[in-house]
Design an enzyme around this catalytic site. Sequence first.
Site, PDB file in Angstrom:
ATOM      1  CE1 TYR A  50     -29.915 -24.269 -17.863  1.00 47.84           C
ATOM      2  CE2 TYR A  50     -29.313 -26.571 -18.128  1.00 47.84           C
ATOM      3  CZ  TYR A  50     -28.977 -25.237 -18.190  1.00 47.84           C
ATOM      4  OH  TYR A  50     -27.712 -24.869 -18.573  1.00 47.84           O
TER       5      TYR A  50
ATOM      6  CE  LYS B 117     -24.703 -24.591 -20.648  1.00 46.12           C
ATOM      7  NZ  LYS B 117     -23.485 -23.808 -20.939  1.00 46.12           N
TER       8      LYS B 117
END
Length: 258
Positions: free
Chosen positions: A159, A166
């Site tokens: 990720y 995020k």
Amino acid sequence: MSPSHLPLAGKRGLIVGIANEHSIAYGCAKIMREQGAEVAITYLNEKAEKFVRPLAEGLAAPLILPLDVQADGQLEQVFAAIEETWGQIDFVVHSIAFCPMDDLHGRVTDCSRDGFLQAMRVSCYSFIEMARLAEPLMKNGGALITMSYHGADKVVENYNIMGPVKAALESTTRYMAHELGPKGIRVHTISPGPLKTRAASGIAHFDQLIDDAIARAPQNRLVDIEDVGNTCAFLASDAARALTGEVTYVDGGFNIMA
């Protein structure tokens, strides 16, 4: 249930991030429309319009507008059209994110400055901009909703830089919830489990991540865009009037596992 008694009857909102019928944003738009809301829909560019417009027309969207948050003035034009058409707004769903592929596939340590800034610009700062433009139109309060992922809180292999981006988005949710709460504006993050969307396909070894989610989640299944849409509709409804500033996981319980 008659239309006037649907949970979102009389509410109007903007949904940003539909790319095709598999998009999380489309799942939200579909469920919210079914629950009585009117929805304004945006598309990224002319190439995307041919996929998005038929979906928006199927939702009877009164506004179908271009929006590239990196293009100066486009976001302001969207909210100006909303003000002219509706006069006010009840919810915004922000479901967009972007990172250049080289930076997404590389280590956080090696992320370029330009790649990091672009990822933050599209994925996080645009939510702040939408909140600022929506605030004066939320005359009776409202809900601002964005999308995150478990990688914001825990390290998820591959990720990469989107984890810190995020995480910033989730923190932004909390601060804006504090600032806008006195005006009756609630701010939420939804954190879905992995979904087979076009955006997710850019993550390296995504199939492995999917398999791991199915194996480890207590429900032993993937969530779908309707699951996310149902949660989004609830958070936009008056039933959630006492909730704000939280990250709501829609992942079959995956996030609770060690």
